[in-house]
Design a protein around this motif. Structure first.
Motif, PDB file in Angstrom:
ATOM      1  N   VAL A 150       0.840  -1.207   0.000  1.00  0.00           N
ATOM      2  CA  VAL A 150       0.000   0.000   0.000  1.00  0.00           C
ATOM      3  C   VAL A 150       0.870   1.251   0.000  1.00  0.00           C
ATOM      4  N   ALA A 151       1.924   1.248   0.797  1.00  0.00           N
ATOM      5  CA  ALA A 151       2.812   2.415   0.866  1.00  0.00           C
ATOM      6  C   ALA A 151       3.489   2.679  -0.473  1.00  0.00           C
ATOM      7  N   VAL A 152       3.932   1.628  -1.154  1.00  0.00           N
ATOM      8  CA  VAL A 152       4.610   1.805  -2.440  1.00  0.00           C
ATOM      9  C   VAL A 152       3.656   2.358  -3.493  1.00  0.00           C
ATOM     10  N   VAL A 153       2.422   1.842  -3.532  1.00  0.00           N
ATOM     11  CA  VAL A 153       1.438   2.346  -4.502  1.00  0.00           C
ATOM     12  C   VAL A 153       1.152   3.824  -4.257  1.00  0.00           C
ATOM     13  N   ILE A 154       0.952   4.200  -3.001  1.00  0.00           N
ATOM     14  CA  ILE A 154       0.690   5.610  -2.679  1.00  0.00           C
ATOM     15  C   ILE A 154       1.879   6.475  -3.069  1.00  0.00           C
ATOM     16  N   ALA A 155       3.097   5.986  -2.813  1.00  0.00           N
ATOM     17  CA  ALA A 155       4.298   6.745  -3.161  1.00  0.00           C
ATOM     18  C   ALA A 155       4.427   6.920  -4.672  1.00  0.00           C
ATOM     19  N   LEU A 156       4.060   5.906  -5.445  1.00  0.00           N
ATOM     20  CA  LEU A 156       4.169   5.992  -6.902  1.00  0.00           C
ATOM     21  C   LEU A 156       3.165   6.964  -7.498  1.00  0.00           C
ATOM     22  N   MET A 182       1.379   9.354  -5.740  1.00  0.00           N
ATOM     23  CA  MET A 182       1.359  10.651  -5.057  1.00  0.00           C
ATOM     24  C   MET A 182       2.790  10.964  -4.626  1.00  0.00           C
ATOM     25  N   ALA A 183       3.598  11.402  -5.592  1.00  0.00           N
ATOM     26  CA  ALA A 183       5.041  11.517  -5.404  1.00  0.00           C
ATOM     27  C   ALA A 183       5.437  12.488  -4.294  1.00  0.00           C
ATOM     28  N   LYS A 184       4.619  13.506  -4.044  1.00  0.00           N
ATOM     29  CA  LYS A 184       4.991  14.520  -3.065  1.00  0.00           C
ATOM     30  C   LYS A 184       5.113  13.968  -1.649  1.00  0.00           C
ATOM     31  N   ILE A 185       4.386  12.915  -1.342  1.00  0.00           N
ATOM     32  CA  ILE A 185       4.427  12.380   0.017  1.00  0.00           C
ATOM     33  C   ILE A 185       5.256  11.100   0.103  1.00  0.00           C
ATOM     34  N   SER A 186       5.919  10.721  -0.996  1.00  0.00           N
ATOM     35  CA  SER A 186       6.651   9.459  -1.022  1.00  0.00           C
ATOM     36  C   SER A 186       7.722   9.326   0.057  1.00  0.00           C
TER      37      SER A 186
END
Length: 256
Positions: free
Chosen positions: A190-196, A198-202
């Motif tokens: 889940v963290a990797v998908v969000i980082a990909l 939504m780059a600003k919060i990666s």
């Protein structure tokens, strides 16, 4: 060598790095519920972001949720596909602090670590509802089975007022632990998908799987190797999910 380092790290985070705030907060992150809540929160944030920047929301949010769901699915299935059963830390290391989620209490493993890992199996025959105390448990069971290690501290310290069926469930409950943990794998996916997406919060979203992993060690449920392997499974799951989406859009004539 790694096993020794792993034990040292576990004992530091589980036994020495403790305070009352951690005792209340970290058990909340042991289950899969925080992962679900994080997914829900970022789905809403992503929807607002897409509406402001692209003027469209439903298609992109569905894509986002589909990627999250597929990655979590692969992480869960990957964890169980490669998994094997092994004891939890509180079943091997004497002095381990562990959290009983059913009773909401902290306990400490008291049995000698040299006894190893054994699942409690009872050969006692009693009428349903017959009351047992700790003396009856030990006098009858030790005759039939000399090596008993998975016995909780509260069973030793307090009289046990349950029938045989309840006793059996209580003593073996939680004894099976799959390696790696699917909760750890899904949290990283889940963290990797969000980082990909939504780059600003990666840089910050990766604190979430770290927090999940810390809670697993703090509550006596996992070793460092559980975290490392689980995180790797989560990353691979995202890669596989991404390939599936790319193949789908290639077949349907759409591209990223």
């Amino acid at each position: 060598m790694f096993s020794y380092i792993e034990d040292v790290i576990f004992e530091f985070f589980n036994m020495y790095l403790r305070n009352s705030i951690f005792d209340v907060v970290l058990p909340l992150f042991e289950s899969s519920l925080p992962v679900f809540l994080l997914t829900l929160v970022f789905s809403v944030i992503f929807a607002v972001y897409c509406k402001k920047k692209y003027g469209e929301m439903i298609y992109r949010v569905l894509l986002f949720m589909g990627m999250l769901g597929l990655s979590a699915f692969f992480a869960h299935e990957g964890s169980h596909f490669f998994a094997f059963e092994r004891p939890r830390p509180f079943q091997e290391i004497a002095g381990t602090m562990y959290y009983d989620s059913k009773d909401g209490t902290w306990l400490q493993a008291q049995y000698p670590s040299s006894e190893g890992y054994h699942i409690f199996e009872s050969d006692m025959t009693l009428e349903a509802g017959e009351m047992l105390d700790e003396t009856a448990v030990f006098e009858n069971q030790v005759k039939n089975q000399e090596e008993i290690s998975v016995i909780e501290r509260k069973v030793v310290e307090n009289p046990l007022h349950v029938d045989l069926k309840q006793l059996h469930i209580k003593l073996i409950d939680g004894s099976k632990k799959l390696f790696p943990s699917s909760v750890i794998s899904i949290s990283m996916a889940v963290a990797v998908v969000i980082a990909l997406l939504m780059a600003k919060i990666s840089p910050y979203i990766y604190l979430f799987p770290l927090l999940i992993g810390w809670s697993q060690i703090y509550t006596g449920s996992a070793y460092l190797s559980d975290l490392l392997v689980g995180w790797c499974v989560g990353i691979v799951a995202v890669f596989v999910a991404w390939l599936c989406f790319a193949l789908f859009f290639r077949i349907t004539g759409k591209y990223f």
